[in-house]
Design a protein around this motif. Structure first.
Motif, mmCIF file in Angstrom:
data_model
loop_
_atom_site.group_PDB
_atom_site.id
_atom_site.type_symbol
_atom_site.label_atom_id
_atom_site.label_comp_id
_atom_site.label_asym_id
_atom_site.label_seq_id
_atom_site.Cartn_x
_atom_site.Cartn_y
_atom_site.Cartn_z
ATOM 1 N N THR A 11 36.163 32.086 51.070
ATOM 2 C CA THR A 11 34.791 31.584 51.003
ATOM 3 C C THR A 11 33.883 32.598 50.322
ATOM 4 O OG1 THR A 11 35.077 30.260 52.999
ATOM 5 C CG2 THR A 11 32.814 30.845 52.408
ATOM 6 N N MET A 12 34.034 33.860 50.688
ATOM 7 C CA MET A 12 33.211 34.916 50.093
ATOM 8 C C MET A 12 33.500 35.078 48.606
ATOM 9 S SD MET A 12 33.415 37.597 53.290
ATOM 10 C CE MET A 12 32.407 38.921 52.593
ATOM 11 N N ALA A 13 34.763 34.952 48.216
ATOM 12 C CA ALA A 13 35.119 35.082 46.800
ATOM 13 C C ALA A 13 34.551 33.925 45.988
ATOM 14 C CB ALA A 13 36.642 35.151 46.639
ATOM 15 N N ALA A 14 34.628 32.717 46.514
ATOM 16 C CA ALA A 14 34.061 31.559 45.801
ATOM 17 C C ALA A 14 32.551 31.727 45.649
ATOM 18 C CB ALA A 14 34.387 30.265 46.552
ATOM 19 N N TRP A 15 31.898 32.184 46.713
ATOM 20 C CA TRP A 15 30.456 32.431 46.670
ATOM 21 C C TRP A 15 30.111 33.532 45.668
ATOM 22 C CZ3 TRP A 15 27.907 36.904 48.637
ATOM 23 C CH2 TRP A 15 26.510 36.799 48.684
ATOM 24 N N ALA A 16 30.890 34.606 45.687
ATOM 25 C CA ALA A 16 30.653 35.714 44.759
ATOM 26 C C ALA A 16 30.807 35.250 43.314
ATOM 27 C CB ALA A 16 31.612 36.869 45.061
ATOM 28 N N TRP A 47 42.298 32.639 41.973
ATOM 29 C CA TRP A 47 42.775 33.117 43.262
ATOM 30 C C TRP A 47 42.251 32.232 44.395
ATOM 31 C CZ3 TRP A 47 40.019 35.164 47.478
ATOM 32 C CH2 TRP A 47 40.847 35.582 48.526
ATOM 33 N N VAL A 48 40.969 31.869 44.332
ATOM 34 C CA VAL A 48 40.379 31.003 45.362
ATOM 35 C C VAL A 48 41.130 29.677 45.432
ATOM 36 C CG1 VAL A 48 38.316 29.616 45.890
ATOM 37 C CG2 VAL A 48 38.079 32.046 45.361
ATOM 38 N N THR A 50 44.274 28.882 44.192
ATOM 39 C CA THR A 50 45.725 28.904 44.383
ATOM 40 C C THR A 50 46.191 29.806 45.518
ATOM 41 O OG1 THR A 50 46.105 30.758 42.871
ATOM 42 C CG2 THR A 50 46.051 28.523 41.903
ATOM 43 N N GLY A 51 45.401 30.818 45.829
ATOM 44 C CA GLY A 51 45.826 31.796 46.824
ATOM 45 C C GLY A 51 46.847 32.781 46.301
ATOM 46 N N VAL A 52 47.211 32.658 45.036
ATOM 47 C CA VAL A 52 48.193 33.565 44.441
ATOM 48 C C VAL A 52 47.479 34.854 44.060
ATOM 49 C CG1 VAL A 52 49.796 33.906 42.524
ATOM 50 C CG2 VAL A 52 49.617 31.660 43.614
ATOM 51 N N PHE A 53 47.970 35.949 44.613
ATOM 52 C CA PHE A 53 47.328 37.240 44.425
ATOM 53 C C PHE A 53 48.246 38.183 43.667
ATOM 54 C CE2 PHE A 53 46.436 41.575 45.653
ATOM 55 C CZ PHE A 53 45.057 41.654 45.542
ATOM 56 N N SER A 54 47.803 38.620 42.513
ATOM 57 C CA SER A 54 48.486 39.657 41.753
ATOM 58 C C SER A 54 47.514 40.814 41.609
ATOM 59 C CB SER A 54 48.883 39.126 40.364
ATOM 60 O OG SER A 54 49.143 40.208 39.490
ATOM 61 N N MET A 55 47.832 41.926 42.267
ATOM 62 C CA MET A 55 46.932 43.078 42.228
ATOM 63 C C MET A 55 46.686 43.516 40.788
ATOM 64 S SD MET A 55 45.042 44.867 44.006
ATOM 65 C CE MET A 55 44.031 46.269 43.668
ATOM 66 N N ALA A 56 47.703 43.486 39.965
ATOM 67 C CA ALA A 56 47.533 43.905 38.567
ATOM 68 C C ALA A 56 46.536 42.996 37.846
ATOM 69 C CB ALA A 56 48.879 43.894 37.848
#
Length: 163
Positions: A11-16, A47-48, A50-56
């Motif tokens: 939620t915070m990422a979508a808002w940001a 990311w918001v 799909t939820g797929v997180f790649s740090m790179a």
């Protein structure tokens, strides 16, 4: 540092991303050929969604937006808009970066029209607050402080316990 649930972090990422995207035209106007901040916002939204997180990927997108900010005119609306995008995408890694996206978006609004900064920043801050769920609104907005100073306005990010 406060740990947020994955749901709150999303939620915070979508808002940001929303906060950063609202000021992105200020960057695009000044640097139309530089897509780094836009790519950072897109990586955040991916990311918001799909939820797929790649740090790179997250790190690269954030660093790219911040490099665009360094390349922009110091203290300009464009510079702050690029920083907002870099902070937004970094929220995928650390939720507190969402505060930075909103903070830099407000600084971009103020720099874009200094003569009307007070009214414009108040309006943007209100827009930001209205888009947060009630459970996060107070926690986040109490840390993003706008104060009148020397005939102008200063936007501050109040850090401290839990940040």
């Amino acid at each position: 540092m406060k740990k947020h649930s994955k749901e709150d972090r999303v939620t915070m990422a979508a808002w940001a991303a929303d906060c950063a995207e609202r000021v992105l035209p200020l960057f695009d106007e000044a640097y139309p050929g530089d897509g780094r901040p836009r790519r950072a916002i897109e990586a955040c939204r991916t990311w918001v969604r799909t939820g797929v997180f790649s740090m790179a990927e997250i790190r690269g997108a954030s660093l790219g937006a911040h490099a665009a900010a360094r390349d922009a005119e110091e203290g300009s609306a464009a510079q702050f808009a690029a920083r907002a995008a870099g902070q937004a995408v970094a929220t995928a890694h650390v939720s507190q970066h969402a505060y930075g996206a909103a903070y830099y978006a407000l600084k971009a609004v103020a720099a874009a029209d200094p003569a009307n900064a007070g009214v414009n920043v108040a309006r943007e801050r209100e827009w930001q607050a209205e888009r947060l769920p009630e459970g996060l609104r107070e926690e986040i907005m109490e840390r993003i402080v706008v104060v009148e100073h020397g005939g102008g306005f200063v936007v501050r990010l109040r850090k401290g316990e839990g940040f």
